[in-house]
Scaffold this motif. Structure first.
Motif, PDB file in Angstrom:
ATOM      1  N   ARG A  55       0.793  -1.224   0.000  1.00 24.79           N
ATOM      2  CA  ARG A  55       0.000   0.000   0.000  1.00 24.79           C
ATOM      3  C   ARG A  55       0.828   1.278   0.000  1.00 24.79           C
ATOM      4  NH1 ARG A  55      -2.597  -4.062   2.343  1.00 24.79           N
ATOM      5  NH2 ARG A  55      -4.859  -4.238   2.002  1.00 24.79           N
ATOM      6  N   ARG A  56       2.125   1.150  -0.004  1.00 28.24           N
ATOM      7  CA  ARG A  56       2.965   2.347   0.052  1.00 28.24           C
ATOM      8  C   ARG A  56       2.785   3.234  -1.173  1.00 28.24           C
ATOM      9  NH1 ARG A  56       6.566  -1.285   2.736  1.00 28.24           N
ATOM     10  NH2 ARG A  56       6.959  -0.565   4.868  1.00 28.24           N
ATOM     11  N   ASN A  57       2.696   2.623  -2.350  1.00 25.92           N
ATOM     12  CA  ASN A  57       2.518   3.430  -3.567  1.00 25.92           C
ATOM     13  C   ASN A  57       1.216   4.209  -3.517  1.00 25.92           C
ATOM     14  OD1 ASN A  57       4.939   2.574  -4.684  1.00 25.92           O
ATOM     15  ND2 ASN A  57       4.001   0.877  -5.804  1.00 25.92           N
ATOM     16  N   PHE A  58       0.158   3.536  -3.025  1.00 30.04           N
ATOM     17  CA  PHE A  58      -1.119   4.244  -2.959  1.00 30.04           C
ATOM     18  C   PHE A  58      -1.091   5.322  -1.886  1.00 30.04           C
ATOM     19  CE2 PHE A  58      -5.246   4.877  -0.962  1.00 30.04           C
ATOM     20  CZ  PHE A  58      -5.874   5.504  -2.020  1.00 30.04           C
ATOM     21  N   LEU A  59      -0.409   5.075  -0.768  1.00 27.98           N
ATOM     22  CA  LEU A  59      -0.311   6.106   0.259  1.00 27.98           C
ATOM     23  C   LEU A  59       0.336   7.373  -0.301  1.00 27.98           C
ATOM     24  CD1 LEU A  59       0.655   4.053   3.449  1.00 27.98           C
ATOM     25  CD2 LEU A  59      -1.420   5.410   3.100  1.00 27.98           C
ATOM     26  N   HIS A  60       1.367   7.178  -1.141  1.00 29.52           N
ATOM     27  CA  HIS A  60       1.982   8.338  -1.800  1.00 29.52           C
ATOM     28  C   HIS A  60       0.964   9.026  -2.713  1.00 29.52           C
ATOM     29  CE1 HIS A  60       6.093   8.025  -0.406  1.00 29.52           C
ATOM     30  NE2 HIS A  60       6.151   6.748  -0.743  1.00 29.52           N
ATOM     31  N   LEU A  61       0.190   8.229  -3.469  1.00 27.11           N
ATOM     32  CA  LEU A  61      -0.827   8.786  -4.363  1.00 27.11           C
ATOM     33  C   LEU A  61      -1.907   9.503  -3.569  1.00 27.11           C
ATOM     34  CD1 LEU A  61      -2.106   9.121  -7.165  1.00 27.11           C
ATOM     35  CD2 LEU A  61      -3.176   6.877  -6.854  1.00 27.11           C
ATOM     36  N   LEU A  62      -2.315   8.919  -2.451  1.00 33.20           N
ATOM     37  CA  LEU A  62      -3.355   9.516  -1.621  1.00 33.20           C
ATOM     38  C   LEU A  62      -2.898  10.859  -1.055  1.00 33.20           C
ATOM     39  CD1 LEU A  62      -6.202   8.830  -0.625  1.00 33.20           C
ATOM     40  CD2 LEU A  62      -5.168   7.863   1.438  1.00 33.20           C
ATOM     41  N   ARG A  63      -1.658  10.926  -0.643  1.00 28.80           N
ATOM     42  CA  ARG A  63      -1.110  12.187  -0.144  1.00 28.80           C
ATOM     43  C   ARG A  63      -1.052  13.236  -1.258  1.00 28.80           C
ATOM     44  NH1 ARG A  63       2.534  11.589   4.449  1.00 28.80           N
ATOM     45  NH2 ARG A  63       4.208  12.659   3.342  1.00 28.80           N
ATOM     46  N   PHE A  64      -0.702  12.778  -2.467  1.00 22.44           N
ATOM     47  CA  PHE A  64      -0.674  13.688  -3.614  1.00 22.44           C
ATOM     48  C   PHE A  64      -2.076  14.208  -3.920  1.00 22.44           C
ATOM     49  CE2 PHE A  64      -1.058  14.318  -8.238  1.00 22.44           C
ATOM     50  CZ  PHE A  64      -0.094  15.304  -8.427  1.00 22.44           C
ATOM     51  N   CYS A  65      -3.081  13.309  -3.880  1.00 19.67           N
ATOM     52  CA  CYS A  65      -4.469  13.716  -4.125  1.00 19.67           C
ATOM     53  C   CYS A  65      -4.931  14.725  -3.083  1.00 19.67           C
ATOM     54  CB  CYS A  65      -5.387  12.492  -4.113  1.00 19.67           C
ATOM     55  SG  CYS A  65      -5.216  11.404  -5.544  1.00 19.67           S
ATOM     56  N   CYS A  66      -4.540  14.499  -1.833  1.00 24.16           N
ATOM     57  CA  CYS A  66      -4.933  15.406  -0.757  1.00 24.16           C
ATOM     58  C   CYS A  66      -4.335  16.792  -0.984  1.00 24.16           C
ATOM     59  CB  CYS A  66      -4.483  14.841   0.579  1.00 24.16           C
ATOM     60  SG  CYS A  66      -5.118  15.762   2.003  1.00 24.16           S
ATOM     61  N   VAL A  67      -3.071  16.838  -1.404  1.00 24.13           N
ATOM     62  CA  VAL A  67      -2.440  18.123  -1.702  1.00 24.13           C
ATOM     63  C   VAL A  67      -3.158  18.796  -2.872  1.00 24.13           C
ATOM     64  CG1 VAL A  67      -0.346  19.233  -2.557  1.00 24.13           C
ATOM     65  CG2 VAL A  67      -0.179  17.485  -0.797  1.00 24.13           C
ATOM     66  N   GLY A  68      -3.459  18.004  -3.925  1.00 26.65           N
ATOM     67  CA  GLY A  68      -4.137  18.551  -5.094  1.00 26.65           C
ATOM     68  C   GLY A  68      -5.505  19.103  -4.749  1.00 26.65           C
TER      69      GLY A  68
END
Length: 341
Positions: A303-316
């Motif tokens: 899930r690490r890749n998605f956690l990075h994506l989720l953090r990116f989505c939150c910033v966006g």
């Protein structure tokens, strides 16, 4: 740690968290089904842990142990069709009462109002209801911590992995509804040519909701991001009917007081949900996910890749919110000028 997280659920309600069950079927033997009730989202772990290796190695199908992705896609498809059907029914109802004002005789106006009332407001109202109903069983400690302005010790670092990797049926149910709404909303945005900023928003929001289910994480925070924070958006959808660009031209002259009341409610809810609560929750979200990325928990591996994506989505999404704040201020000035004149 993985076994301890699951073990902590034994003393909780079966409707709010996952718990071991000696009679449970292995995840890969569960039948395809529609997810229409709260009980259909309950997670039951087999007594033997062998099958739960699927949670680590097949996270994009089984998530955190709830309904699989195939059943979820089937349910989302049905919900999208239901939204189309409800929108059509509301359109017919508006047509039936078109004698109230000539503005309702225009077919385009009826389409716009049906979209904002049935699809946008209706979907977000359901999401808000699910979040409010389950607030204490899922994210009660966050609410307590927020009410005490961060001075309580409820958000302990020892529970970080629990907040990131624990499954909550009500959160999964909320994300299914929210993702189905984003699918329908994306169709409407393209059809009505709302603008690229809305397309980007729906992509970020949809990706975050789907990823929260598969591979699955951060259910603790899902109720806020997909439920509580959308209360202001639900009011905005009603207010959008009065906008000259996205709504019905002239509707504000037919219902002027309604527009003023909705405008006041939206500004108030936006300040509370988006300007006060959002930064507070996001602070702890990034704090927990930062620690989860460095965790040795078996569930973190896939899930690490998605956690990075989720953090990116939150910033966006946070940056897009700043754009909306500017739009709100500009619109507020224009409306205030109209009232003064």
């Amino acid at each position: 740690m993985y076994h301890s997280i699951i073990g902590q659920n034994k003393n909780t309600s079966k409707n709010t968290m996952c718990r071991p069950n000696l009679n449970a079927k292995p995840l890969d033997q569960r039948p395809l089904r529609l997810l229409l009730t709260q009980e259909s989202f309950n997670s039951t772990f087999p007594a033997k842990d062998d099958s739960n290796k699927l949670l680590q190695h097949s996270a994009y199908r089984y998530g955190l142990g709830g309904p699989d992705s195939i059943s979820t896609i089937l349910t989302v498809s049905v919900k999208v069709l239901v939204l189309f059907a409800i929108e059509h029914i509301v359109r017919l109802v508006i047509q039936n009462y078109s004698h109230i004002d000539p503005i309702l005789n225009d077919e385009r106006n009826r389409h716009i109002m049906a979209r904002h009332l049935a699809v946008d407001f209706g979907s977000l109202a359901i999401c808000g209801y699910i979040a409010i109903k389950n607030r204490h069983t899922v994210c009660g400690e966050l609410i307590t911590h927020m009410r005490k302005w961060g001075k309580s010790d409820s958000m302990s670092e020892e529970d970080t992995e629990k907040r990131v990797f624990q499954y909550h049926p009500s959160s999964q149910r909320l994300m299914v509804w929210f993702f189905a709404y984003q699918v329908k909303n994306m169709y409407d945005t393209i059809y009505w040519n709302d603008g690229i900023e809305f397309v980007i928003h729906h992509i970020f929001a949809g990706a975050a909701a789907w990823g929260g289910m598969f591979p699955g994480c951060c259910h603790f925070y899902a109720l806020f991001y997909f439920g509580f924070s959308e209360v202001s958006t639900a009011i905005l959808c009603l207010l959008s009917n009065f906008d000259d660009k996205y709504g019905v031209v002239g509707l504000d002259h037919v219902f002027p007081k309604t527009k003023i009341v909705l405008g006041a409610l939206f500004v108030t809810s936006f300040i509370i949900c988006r300007c006060i609560m959002w930064p507070f929750v996001t602070h702890y979200f990034f704090k927990d996910t930062t620690k989860a990325l460095a965790s040795k928990n078996p569930l973190a591996a896939g899930r690490r890749n998605f956690l990075h994506l989720l953090r990116f989505c939150c910033v966006g999404l946070s940056l897009i919110q700043l754009v909306f704040v500017v739009m709100i201020i500009q619109t507020g000035k224009e409306e205030l000028a109209k009232l003064m004149s």
